[in-house]
Design a protein around this motif. Structure first.
Motif, PDB file in Angstrom:
ATOM      1  N   LYS A   1       0.842  -1.208   0.000  1.00 27.65           N
ATOM      2  CA  LYS A   1       0.000   0.000   0.000  1.00 27.65           C
ATOM      3  C   LYS A   1       0.873   1.253   0.000  1.00 27.65           C
ATOM      4  O   LYS A   1       0.664   2.162  -0.802  1.00 27.65           O
ATOM      5  N   VAL A   2       1.892   1.273   0.882  1.00 30.65           N
ATOM      6  CA  VAL A   2       2.729   2.474   0.991  1.00 30.65           C
ATOM      7  C   VAL A   2       3.503   2.711  -0.305  1.00 30.65           C
ATOM      8  O   VAL A   2       3.574   3.842  -0.805  1.00 30.65           O
ATOM      9  N   SER A   3       4.050   1.645  -0.888  1.00 31.37           N
ATOM     10  CA  SER A   3       4.858   1.875  -2.094  1.00 31.37           C
ATOM     11  C   SER A   3       3.974   2.304  -3.268  1.00 31.37           C
ATOM     12  O   SER A   3       4.369   3.177  -4.050  1.00 31.37           O
ATOM     13  N   MET A   4       2.766   1.753  -3.371  1.00 33.80           N
ATOM     14  CA  MET A   4       1.871   2.174  -4.457  1.00 33.80           C
ATOM     15  C   MET A   4       1.445   3.630  -4.268  1.00 33.80           C
ATOM     16  O   MET A   4       1.402   4.404  -5.219  1.00 33.80           O
ATOM     17  N   MET A   5       1.156   3.987  -3.016  1.00 38.14           N
ATOM     18  CA  MET A   5       0.741   5.374  -2.756  1.00 38.14           C
ATOM     19  C   MET A   5       1.893   6.340  -3.067  1.00 38.14           C
ATOM     20  O   MET A   5       1.679   7.423  -3.596  1.00 38.14           O
ATOM     21  N   LYS A   6       3.114   5.937  -2.717  1.00 37.80           N
ATOM     22  CA  LYS A   6       4.264   6.823  -2.971  1.00 37.80           C
ATOM     23  C   LYS A   6       4.480   6.975  -4.479  1.00 37.80           C
ATOM     24  O   LYS A   6       4.726   8.086  -4.965  1.00 37.80           O
ATOM     25  N   LEU A   7       4.376   5.870  -5.200  1.00 31.82           N
ATOM     26  CA  LEU A   7       4.529   5.953  -6.658  1.00 31.82           C
ATOM     27  C   LEU A   7       3.502   6.914  -7.240  1.00 31.82           C
ATOM     28  O   LEU A   7       3.820   7.768  -8.063  1.00 31.82           O
ATOM     29  N   ARG A   8       2.243   6.750  -6.783  1.00 28.26           N
ATOM     30  CA  ARG A   8       1.163   7.607  -7.288  1.00 28.26           C
ATOM     31  C   ARG A   8       1.464   9.074  -6.989  1.00 28.26           C
ATOM     32  O   ARG A   8       1.276   9.938  -7.836  1.00 28.26           O
ATOM     33  N   SER A   9       1.990   9.322  -5.784  1.00 28.28           N
ATOM     34  CA  SER A   9       2.272  10.719  -5.421  1.00 28.28           C
ATOM     35  C   SER A   9       3.392  11.294  -6.287  1.00 28.28           C
ATOM     36  O   SER A   9       3.527  12.505  -6.409  1.00 28.28           O
ATOM     37  N   MET A  10       4.193  10.402  -6.878  1.00 28.66           N
ATOM     38  CA  MET A  10       5.274  10.863  -7.759  1.00 28.66           C
ATOM     39  C   MET A  10       4.830  10.829  -9.225  1.00 28.66           C
ATOM     40  O   MET A  10       5.649  10.940 -10.133  1.00 28.66           O
ATOM     41  N   SER A  11       3.533  10.603  -9.418  1.00 28.31           N
ATOM     42  CA  SER A  11       2.932  10.492 -10.759  1.00 28.31           C
ATOM     43  C   SER A  11       3.590   9.395 -11.587  1.00 28.31           C
ATOM     44  O   SER A  11       3.799   9.550 -12.790  1.00 28.31           O
ATOM     45  N   LEU A  12       3.942   8.308 -10.914  1.00 26.58           N
ATOM     46  CA  LEU A  12       4.547   7.183 -11.624  1.00 26.58           C
ATOM     47  C   LEU A  12       3.559   6.023 -11.637  1.00 26.58           C
ATOM     48  O   LEU A  12       2.862   5.786 -10.651  1.00 26.58           O
ATOM     49  N   THR A  13       3.511   5.338 -12.780  1.00 26.84           N
ATOM     50  CA  THR A  13       2.696   4.119 -12.829  1.00 26.84           C
ATOM     51  C   THR A  13       3.595   2.975 -13.254  1.00 26.84           C
ATOM     52  O   THR A  13       4.653   3.190 -13.843  1.00 26.84           O
ATOM     53  N   ILE A  14       3.175   1.763 -12.962  1.00 25.36           N
ATOM     54  CA  ILE A  14       3.992   0.600 -13.339  1.00 25.36           C
ATOM     55  C   ILE A  14       3.123  -0.405 -14.093  1.00 25.36           C
ATOM     56  O   ILE A  14       1.893  -0.269 -14.125  1.00 25.36           O
ATOM     57  N   ASP A  15       3.788  -1.392 -14.671  1.00 29.83           N
ATOM     58  CA  ASP A  15       3.044  -2.418 -15.414  1.00 29.83           C
ATOM     59  C   ASP A  15       2.304  -3.354 -14.477  1.00 29.83           C
ATOM     60  O   ASP A  15       2.687  -3.517 -13.309  1.00 29.83           O
ATOM     61  N   LYS A  16       1.262  -4.008 -15.048  1.00 27.18           N
ATOM     62  CA  LYS A  16       0.549  -5.041 -14.285  1.00 27.18           C
ATOM     63  C   LYS A  16       0.831  -6.372 -14.954  1.00 27.18           C
ATOM     64  O   LYS A  16       1.009  -6.430 -16.179  1.00 27.18           O
ATOM     65  N   LEU A  17       0.866  -7.441 -14.159  1.00 30.69           N
ATOM     66  CA  LEU A  17       1.057  -8.770 -14.745  1.00 30.69           C
ATOM     67  C   LEU A  17      -0.125  -9.099 -15.655  1.00 30.69           C
ATOM     68  O   LEU A  17      -1.279  -8.828 -15.294  1.00 30.69           O
ATOM     69  N   THR A  18       0.147  -9.666 -16.826  1.00 28.75           N
ATOM     70  CA  THR A  18      -0.947 -10.171 -17.666  1.00 28.75           C
ATOM     71  C   THR A  18      -1.390 -11.519 -17.097  1.00 28.75           C
ATOM     72  O   THR A  18      -0.657 -12.126 -16.292  1.00 28.75           O
ATOM     73  N   LYS A  19      -2.563 -12.006 -17.555  1.00 27.93           N
ATOM     74  CA  LYS A  19      -3.032 -13.327 -17.082  1.00 27.93           C
ATOM     75  C   LYS A  19      -2.013 -14.399 -17.438  1.00 27.93           C
ATOM     76  O   LYS A  19      -1.712 -15.301 -16.670  1.00 27.93           O
ATOM     77  N   GLU A  20      -1.447 -14.258 -18.653  1.00 31.00           N
ATOM     78  CA  GLU A  20      -0.452 -15.239 -19.115  1.00 31.00           C
ATOM     79  C   GLU A  20       0.770 -15.233 -18.184  1.00 31.00           C
ATOM     80  O   GLU A  20       1.299 -16.285 -17.810  1.00 31.00           O
ATOM     81  N   GLN A  21       1.181 -14.046 -17.776  1.00 33.70           N
ATOM     82  CA  GLN A  21       2.361 -13.940 -16.900  1.00 33.70           C
ATOM     83  C   GLN A  21       2.071 -14.509 -15.512  1.00 33.70           C
ATOM     84  O   GLN A  21       2.922 -15.172 -14.927  1.00 33.70           O
ATOM     85  N   VAL A  22       0.861 -14.246 -15.011  1.00 29.05           N
ATOM     86  CA  VAL A  22       0.503 -14.792 -13.695  1.00 29.05           C
ATOM     87  C   VAL A  22       0.602 -16.306 -13.739  1.00 29.05           C
ATOM     88  O   VAL A  22       1.208 -16.946 -12.867  1.00 29.05           O
ATOM     89  N   SER A  23       0.045 -16.901 -14.815  1.00 28.54           N
ATOM     90  CA  SER A  23       0.060 -18.372 -14.854  1.00 28.54           C
ATOM     91  C   SER A  23       1.482 -18.887 -15.099  1.00 28.54           C
ATOM     92  O   SER A  23       1.905 -19.885 -14.518  1.00 28.54           O
ATOM     93  N   TYR A  24       2.288 -18.170 -15.900  1.00 28.28           N
ATOM     94  CA  TYR A  24       3.679 -18.580 -16.146  1.00 28.28           C
ATOM     95  C   TYR A  24       4.490 -18.587 -14.847  1.00 28.28           C
ATOM     96  O   TYR A  24       5.247 -19.514 -14.566  1.00 28.28           O
ATOM     97  N   LEU A  25       4.265 -17.568 -14.050  1.00 29.37           N
ATOM     98  CA  LEU A  25       5.050 -17.433 -12.815  1.00 29.37           C
ATOM     99  C   LEU A  25       4.629 -18.424 -11.737  1.00 29.37           C
ATOM    100  O   LEU A  25       5.342 -18.623 -10.752  1.00 29.37           O
ATOM    101  N   SER A  26       3.431 -19.020 -11.903  1.00 27.81           N
ATOM    102  CA  SER A  26       3.017 -19.965 -10.871  1.00 27.81           C
ATOM    103  C   SER A  26       3.068 -21.407 -11.390  1.00 27.81           C
ATOM    104  O   SER A  26       2.573 -22.329 -10.752  1.00 27.81           O
ATOM    105  N   ASP A  27       3.661 -21.590 -12.559  1.00 29.73           N
ATOM    106  CA  ASP A  27       3.640 -22.903 -13.200  1.00 29.73           C
ATOM    107  C   ASP A  27       5.061 -23.453 -13.307  1.00 29.73           C
ATOM    108  O   ASP A  27       5.960 -22.752 -13.779  1.00 29.73           O
ATOM    109  N   TRP A  28       5.269 -24.669 -12.839  1.00 32.51           N
ATOM    110  CA  TRP A  28       6.631 -25.226 -12.904  1.00 32.51           C
ATOM    111  C   TRP A  28       6.839 -26.091 -14.142  1.00 32.51           C
ATOM    112  O   TRP A  28       7.955 -26.516 -14.431  1.00 32.51           O
TER     113      TRP A  28
END
Ligand code: NAD
Length: 422
Positions: free
Chosen positions: A391-418
């Motif tokens: 929460k704190v890091s997202m709020m700080k980023l927002r206060s600096m007018s910075l946004t970041i990428d979000k994981l795609t569905k494909e990436q979420v499944s890739y990262l949880s799949d062995w």
């Protein structure tokens, strides 16, 4: 606030304190937002809180946030040389906070203030160095059952608390706010880094370019300070006792050597270790004429000042504000800054508000967490909950007018799949 229910230097300083508190608040957007949320949700409603923190403009904004959340807060200083008397005055006059803090107070007075914070019978405490929690354990055992839990702000305090936990004497749950990434990666590194440079320069007006700066300790604070000195053109030498940190320093491009070797080379020495007698007798004997010695670790024990005093044939106090000159038997002068206390708070203003925004946002949310969950916790030292960090890091980023990428569905499944490999 009835001035009899506090101990500060001079209520007449409050106008300047108020200006500084407001100026700092401009650079604390995350804490401001949390204050607004607290005002509505009242997560600390009716709770008695005692905070033992450096009494600075940034701390004032934290305390205002706790108060907005419904807490009845008493504030005392966590270091006799870090109090900003004007801020203390404004907290009493403008924000109705009970404050016990006077810059430069002696040890007896310091402990009298801590006692006042303990006698508030806190249900939640906030410490910077563990002095309040230690006092509660030693002298206020009878009140311990009322304490829900505590938060700890600095590395040295966390070390003491973990030692208490290991010895089985810790009687309350503690959230080690210092160990939050939203704290140490930013506050210790960039905050201590910059403000330690600021403190040394304000105390001495030394030119950093071309100087040999010896940094004891390559932890979060040491890394920050070393890198900022390098940026100012100093030749930086690191001393360490941890082989991994020493390797990291070497691969970051710094010279690494024992203090014994660095002692004769350094122009400026700064300890940031949380340890004791890191610069001592055998090192003072090797130092060059005019060497500057400072500390930015929590306690004033990192430099062995009694040994320095014993060694010196003469001591000239206050050759400049915050500078004492120790003349060695061979005539060399060693300049000790701020009596070995945290130089960034003694000679400068401590960390810039923008970085304390994150630390104190984490503190405030940890206090709300403690109020809600403290009774379920054991008497242990806990890492801060990860959702607070997110929460704190997202709020700080927002206060600096910075946004970041979000994981795609494909990436979420890739990262949880062995199963998906080469
Ligand atoms: N000045 C400030 O405003 C401020 C802010 C944050 C933390 N602190 C304090 O600064 C100190 C360091 O904090 P940190 O977060 O960097 O801790 P850290 O644990 O990340 O780093 C300390 C480093 O010092 C090294 N060390 C220990 N003993 C040593 C010795 N004898 N010689 C050389 N290196 C040694 C350790 O190996 C470690 O790498 C603590 O006392 C902390 O409470 C001060």
């Amino acid at each position: 606030m009835n001035p009899n229910h506090c101990d500060i230097k001079d209520l007449g300083l409050a106008d300047e304190g108020l200006r500084r508190i407001r100026w700092a608040d401009n650079d604390m957007p995350v804490l401001q937002q949390i204050r607004n949320e607290f005002r509505k949700a009242q997560p600390l409603r009716g709770l008695r809180m005692s905070a033992c923190l450096h009494v600075t403009a940034e701390t004032a904004n934290l305390v205002r946030t706790l108060q907005a959340g419904g807490a009845e807060v008493v504030l005392c200083a966590s270091n006799p040389l870090s109090t900003q008397d004007d801020v203390a005055a404004s907290l009493v006059r403008d924000f109705d906070i009970r404050v016990y803090a006077i810059r430069g107070i002696d040890n007896q007075g310091y402990y009298r203030h801590l006692k006042a914070a303990a006698e508030h019978k806190p249900q939640i405490t906030m410490d910077d160095g563990c002095d309040l929690v230690t006092l509660l354990h030693d002298k206020y055992k009878k009140n311990m059952s009322e304490v829900i839990g505590s938060m700890e702000e600095t590395t040295t305090g966390v070390i003491r608390l973990r030692a208490m936990e290991r010895s089985g004497v810790l009687k309350l749950p503690v959230i080690a706010v210092n160990d939050a990434k939203t704290k140490n990666m930013f506050d210790n590194r960039y905050g201590t880094g910059q403000s330690t440079v600021d403190g040394i320069v304000r105390a001495t007006d030394v030119l950093l370019a071309g100087k040999n700066v010896v940094v004891a300790g390559y932890g979060w604070c040491g890394r920050g300070f070393a890198n900022r000195c390098r940026g100012m053109g100093s030749n930086v030498i690191i001393t360490e006792i941890d082989p991994i940190k020493a390797l990291e320093a070497a691969m970051d491009g710094f010279r690494v050597m024992p203090m014994d070797e660095a002692a004769g080379i350094g122009d400026i020495f700064c300890t940031l270790t949380g340890n004791k007698h890191v610069v001592r007798k055998e090192h003072f004997k090797k130092m060059k004429d005019g060497a500057i010695v400072a500390n930015s670790g929590h306690f004033d024990v990192e430099i062995d000042i009694p040994a320095l005093a014993k060694l010196a044939k003469q001591v000239n106090r206050g050759v400049r504000n915050h500078v004492d000159e120790y003349v060695m038997p061979n005539g060399n002068r060693i300049h000790l800054l701020a009596e070995g206390r945290l130089i960034n708070l003694a000679a400068a203003e401590g960390h810039p508000a923008s970085v304390m925004d994150m630390s104190f946002a984490t503190q405030a949310l940890a206090a709300a967490y403690m109020a809600e969950h403290g009774k379920e916790l054991e008497n242990k030292v806990y890492d801060p909950p990860s959702d607070i960090e997110d929460k704190v890091s997202m709020m700080k980023l927002r206060s600096m007018s910075l946004t970041i990428d979000k994981l795609t569905k494909e990436q979420v499944s890739y990262l949880s799949d062995w199963t998906e490999g080469t």
